[in-house]
Design a protein around this motif. Structure first.
Motif, short mmCIF file in Angstrom:
data_model
loop_
_atom_site.label_atom_id
_atom_site.label_comp_id
_atom_site.label_asym_id
_atom_site.label_seq_id
_atom_site.Cartn_x
_atom_site.Cartn_y
_atom_site.Cartn_z
N PRO A 37 -10.83 51.36 75.81
CA PRO A 37 -12.08 52.06 75.49
C PRO A 37 -13.15 51.68 76.51
O PRO A 37 -13.22 50.51 76.92
N PRO A 38 -14.00 52.61 76.92
CA PRO A 38 -15.00 52.29 77.93
C PRO A 38 -15.91 51.14 77.48
O PRO A 38 -16.20 51.01 76.29
N GLY A 39 -16.33 50.34 78.45
CA GLY A 39 -17.20 49.23 78.10
C GLY A 39 -17.61 48.44 79.32
O GLY A 39 -17.29 48.82 80.46
N PHE A 40 -18.30 47.36 79.07
CA PHE A 40 -18.74 46.52 80.19
C PHE A 40 -18.84 45.07 79.72
O PHE A 40 -18.82 44.79 78.51
N THR A 41 -18.95 44.18 80.70
CA THR A 41 -19.03 42.75 80.39
C THR A 41 -20.36 42.19 80.90
O THR A 41 -20.72 42.43 82.05
N SER A 89 -18.72 47.44 69.89
CA SER A 89 -18.54 46.06 69.42
C SER A 89 -19.14 45.15 70.47
O SER A 89 -19.18 45.48 71.65
N VAL A 90 -19.61 43.99 70.01
CA VAL A 90 -20.17 42.98 70.92
C VAL A 90 -19.36 41.72 70.69
O VAL A 90 -19.40 41.13 69.61
N ARG A 91 -18.56 41.36 71.70
CA ARG A 91 -17.59 40.27 71.50
C ARG A 91 -17.79 39.16 72.53
O ARG A 91 -17.96 39.45 73.72
N SER A 92 -17.69 37.94 72.06
CA SER A 92 -17.74 36.81 72.99
C SER A 92 -16.43 36.74 73.76
O SER A 92 -15.43 37.30 73.33
N THR A 233 -20.50 31.68 78.00
CA THR A 233 -19.55 32.72 77.61
C THR A 233 -19.98 34.06 78.22
O THR A 233 -21.16 34.25 78.52
N ALA A 234 -19.00 34.93 78.41
CA ALA A 234 -19.33 36.32 78.73
C ALA A 234 -19.45 37.07 77.41
O ALA A 234 -19.05 36.56 76.35
N VAL A 235 -20.03 38.27 77.46
CA VAL A 235 -20.16 39.10 76.25
C VAL A 235 -19.63 40.49 76.60
O VAL A 235 -20.06 41.09 77.58
N ASN A 236 -18.66 40.95 75.82
CA ASN A 236 -18.08 42.26 76.09
C ASN A 236 -18.66 43.29 75.13
O ASN A 236 -18.63 43.10 73.91
N VAL A 237 -19.17 44.36 75.69
CA VAL A 237 -19.69 45.47 74.88
C VAL A 237 -18.70 46.62 75.05
O VAL A 237 -18.51 47.11 76.17
N VAL A 238 -18.03 46.98 73.97
CA VAL A 238 -16.91 47.93 74.07
C VAL A 238 -17.11 49.04 73.05
O VAL A 238 -17.47 48.77 71.89
#
Ligand code: PEP
Ligand code: MG
Length: 891
Positions: A37-41, A89-92, A233-238
């Motif tokens: 799914p499209p997203g960014f980090t 979603s916002v994931r660590s 940490t990075a944060v992924n927004v997907v």
């Protein structure tokens, strides 16, 4: 160019530092054209800036806007839209996996308006309201810091009110009411409304995930796993995809091969019409992945192809999280999967057989730590256990036996066929007999380099030390711990891998890999009870043989007796790197050293020396015979005197309380008082004792020489090397060398042979390392004694420090691991480098080894390889581990 945001299409799997593990792998999958799914980090750099400045960098807001708009354009959906809302979603996702330690928020973008859009778009009102209530619940707890129980209780109340047995029985109407209740909880607890603006939700969720890097539990986890605190940490927004849109949707987890055994195949679980959380929460039973083939063959095929693609690409076992949304497969995460130690070996060799890896690569996939897990007998994990206390795991293994409190009991009970665990307040040399016959050793005092620990490791005996809760009362024949009283004869079990102490019998399971390393491939295969175990033994054999073929460093062993030496030789040791001759005087023979040290005239000293000679000759004949043809480094005696003299306090009490003190005790006490040292480890040890006590080293050198002559006469090929301990100045070595050469010449002349034995020294004091160029003038070889070098470089007493303050130092981050376990490469390592360079500046071919405990530690072995040492020497049990690590260091 973005500073803090990286789109999935811009990154790759090697950017874990910047994108975290999850982000890097999402980027890699995107670039492989797999359906992500499209997203960014948001990068770890943003997290580090946030930690440094205490606020989110202003540029981040702008970069997030641009990246979100790209997703919106790509999908034709918008955050907060009335008709077709985009949810994210916002994931660590840190560089090193920290499972469950940090936060995730799902369904960002839902509000009172977009919940209607979601209903419209999904055609499922219940689903839309359920997603909204999940958002408020997760956001409320994670972002707003509201006690999660308040939401859980409200959910339960609703279920009771409508007679619903589980969450799925709640209707759209029930969930709508619940959303209302949840919003009230938010107002009550925070004094403000649940944020309706999707962008505000997103910004708050990002900040909460960044904050979760520094929660107590995350910090604790990092300490245990030795992950630095400053990585961030990075944060992924997907963009969200939904597995709960009906029967053509679902979610699951799969592995490209069996993570327990390494077997290739289809492994995983699938749950139709569900979201990922439902799988984790175990609300419903999952189906085996193979059933997906029947339910949705098209998605199943797509998944199988993706699995093959990923395994080929990563050339390793991958685990994958996926969701099917209305018949369309999406991959949400992949990573090189965790596996058991056995699977690590089996997968590595299986991938070689499938021509996906070379053997060089395969050995890098198997570590010494993993191998050691396969060697030790262990407690049956399924067995019920009664924990008594926890202490320091000092020598691995699992031992079960009757409590014995002294040598006499140990000998008596083992002679009667019992298995015993020797329990002592601390051990002293007198306990050796007991330690030899015991299956395990448990002490109330002492650290990992204490006498008990070193000796136990050397013998491969399981040991747990420093169990401070133990009150060992030898006089009453009992051990008290946390209000329980155990008596000699009661059964206990100790786990040398975890430091746990259990009451009663715990079943132990044997390891065929252990049989293999001790007795060879055929024996290992014979000990394996099933095909899996046989396949494992074969894999370990292939890996070890390859490590042997490629390694540059040799592996020797620290062995004090012929039996240890033989055992190590069977395990592949290429020589003895350290025979601690003082250990040959533990137990009954202690009095020989005592007599020598306490002798106050030449005649009694000579008598003591004369008594030593035949004993030592016998020891060396046996040792050199066991190591026939291989170099055998015999270290001249290095007894910290307190270990060899009677206990001063005990003796003083005996003299003071006796009606008529024994004159021998009185004399002994006077002598012990005279020799008493405040810091025996910095005292009259090693070369100092040799120079102060005339004749002591000479007698040992003579014993080595005579043993050599005797064995040569018998047609054997002894290769002794004489090593001088605790040298700090070249002059010390020069004096010992002169004496040793004189003795060798004498014995040579007496026997008509030439005895040119190598004479070298330990480098275990900072001064020795710093003046190594001078010391090398008198040395044929160096062996780094990193135990003492660590002790003297840090100024830490190796016997006390673990008990005294290491716990605090590990807690506050001064240390991440004990420098006695893994070499402190920056400090102690700098001295090793200096010593090696200094020695080789004087003698370019100078033979260099290490014989401190670090010689068997995987991470330290890589360091020694880099520094260019010729060999590492470790306890017999660690020899296979060192062989593997030396191989890994070389490829
Ligand atoms: C050392 O100091 O590293 C060493 C091997 O000697 P010991 O442990 O016997 O002091
Ligand atoms: Mg030493």
């Amino acid at each position: 160019m973005s500073t803090y945001v990286s789109r999935f299409c811009d990154g790759d799997k090697d950017q874990k530092d910047l994108l975290g593990g999850k982000g890097a792998n999402l980027a890699e999958m995107t670039n492989l054209d797999l359906p992500v799914p499209p997203g960014f980090t948001i990068t770890t750099q943003a997290c580090r800036a946030y930690m440094r400045d205490g606020h989110v960098p202003p540029e981040l807001r702008v970069e997030v806007t641009l990246a979100v708009r790209e997703i919106e354009d790509a999908l034709g959906r918008r955050l907060g839209d009335f008709h077709e809302p985009l949810l994210v979603s916002v994931r660590s996702g840190a560089k090193f996996s920290m499972p469950g330690m940090m936060e995730t928020v799902l369904n960002i973008g839902l509000n009172d308006a977009s919940v209607k859009g979601l209903t419209e778009f999904s055609g499922d009102e219940r689903f839309a309201w359920d997603s909204y209530r999940r958002l408020i619940q997760m956001f409320g707890k994670t972002v707003l810091g509201i006690d999660g129980d308040l939401f859980a209780e409200a959910l339960d109340e609703r279920k009771t009110a409508v007679g619903a047995r589980s969450d799925v029985d709640l209707t759209a109407q029930d969930l709508r009411i619940l959303v209302h209740t949840f919003k009230e909880i938010v107002v009550e607890q925070t004094g403000r409304e649940f944020p309706q603006h999707p962008r505000e939700q997103l910004d708050m969720a990002i900040e909460a995930v960044l904050d979760s890097w520094n929660t107590d539990r995350a910090r604790l986890y990092r300490r245990r796993e030795r992950i630095p605190h400053d990585l961030g940490t990075a944060v992924n927004v997907v963009s969200m995809v939904f597995g709960n849109l009906g029967e053509t949707s679902g979610t699951g987890v799969c592995f490209t091969r069996d993570p327990a055994t390494g077997e290739s195949g289809v492994y995983g679980d699938y749950l139709p019409n569900a979201q990922g959380e439902d799988v984790v929460a175990g609300i419903r039973n999952t189906l085996p992945l193979s059933e997906l083939e029947l339910l949705d063959p098209v998605s199943y095929d797509a998944l199988r192809q993706a699995m093959r693609r990923l395994e080929t690409h990563y050339r390793d076992l991958c685990d994958i999280e996926f969701t099917i949304e209305n018949g369309k497969l999406w991959l949400l995460q992949t990573r090189v999967g965790k596996r058991t130690a056995a699977a690590a070996f089996r997968i590595a060799t299986a991938l070689v057989d499938e021509s996906l890896l070379t053997m060089d690569e395969a050995i890098t996939r198997c570590s010494g730590d993993r191998l050691s897990q396969l060697l030790f007998p262990r407690f049956d994990p399924a067995a019920a256990k009664q924990l008594l206390t926890r202490a320091m795991p000092a020598s691995p293994g699992a031992a079960v036996g009757e409590i014995v409190l002294d040598n006499a009991q140990a000998l008596e009970r083992t002679a009667a066929g019992a298995r015993v665990v020797l329990v002592r307040r601390e051990t002293n040399p007198d306990d050796l007999q007991g330690m030899i016959v015991a299956d395990g050793v448990l002490t109330a005092r002492g650290g990992k380099t204490s006498h008990a620990a070193v000796v136990a490791r050397g013998m491969g005996t399981c040991a747990v030390v420093g169990a401070e809760e133990l009150d060992v009362d030898v006089a009453r024949g009992e051990v008290r711990v946390r209000g329980q009283v155990l008596r000699a004869g009661d059964t206990i079990a100790i786990d040398g891998a975890t430091g746990e102490v259990f009451r009663g019998e715990v079943p132990v399971v044997d390891s065929p890999v252990m049989v293999y390393v001790a007795d060879g491939l055929d024996a290992g295969l014979a000990a394996a009870t099933d095909d899996e175990a046989r396949a494992l033994v074969t894999s370990v054999d292939r890996v070890l043989r390859h490590a042997d073929a490629v390694r540059r460093m040799q592996v020797r062993t620290n062995a004090d007796t012929a039996e240890d030496a033989r055992r190590a030789r069977d395990r592949g040791a290429q020589g003895v790197g350290l025979c601690r001759t003082e250990h040959q005087f533990l137990g009954e023979r202690r009095t020989y050293v005592e007599r020598l040290v306490l002798a106050d005239d030449d005649a009694s000293r000579q008598a003591a020396l004369d008594a030593l000679l035949p004993l030592q000759r016998e020891d060396f004949v046996a040792l050199l015979d066991a190591m026939d043809g291989l170099p055998t480094t015999i270290r001249l005696i290095d007894p910290p005197l307190h270990e060899f003299l009677p206990d001063r306090t005990e003796l003083a009490v005996r003299v003071a309380t006796a009606k008529e003190p024994d004159p021998q005790d009185v004399a002994l006490l006077a002598a012990v008082e005279r020799m008493h040292e405040q810091n025996p480890m910095l005292g009259l040890r090693g070369v100092r004792l040799g120079l102060v006590l005339p004749g002591l080293f000479a007698v040992q050198v003579r014993a080595v020489a005579e043993a050599t002559v005797q064995l040569r006469a018998a047609g054997r090929d002894p290769r002794p090397e004489i090593m001088v301990p605790l040298v700090g100045s070249v002059r010390e070595l020069q004096l010992v060398r002169e004496e040793a050469e004189r003795v060798l010449a004498e014995v040579g002349a007496e026997s008509g042979t030439t005895l040119e034995l190598p004479i070298g020294c330990m480098i275990e004091l900072p001064r020795a390392a710093l003046t190594a160029h001078r010391i090398a003038e008198e040395a044929d070889f160096f062996s780094f004694g990193t135990n003492d070098l660590t002790q003297t470089t840090w100024g830490f007493s190796r016997d006390d420090v673990e008990r005294a303050f290491f716990a605090d130092y590990l807690q506050n981050g001064v240390l991440t691991i004990s420098p006695f376990d893994t070499l402190d490469a920056d400090g102690v390592g700098a001295l090793v480098r200096a010593g090696a360079a200094g020695g080789r500046a004087t003698k370019p071919g100078l033979h260099l080894g290490v014989c401190g405990e670090h010689g068997g530690d995987p991470e330290s072995i890589h360091f020694f390889d880099q520094v260019g040492l010729d060999y590492v020497s470790c306890s017999p049990f660690r020899v296979p581990i060192a062989r593997l690590e030396a191989g890994r260091a070389a490829v």
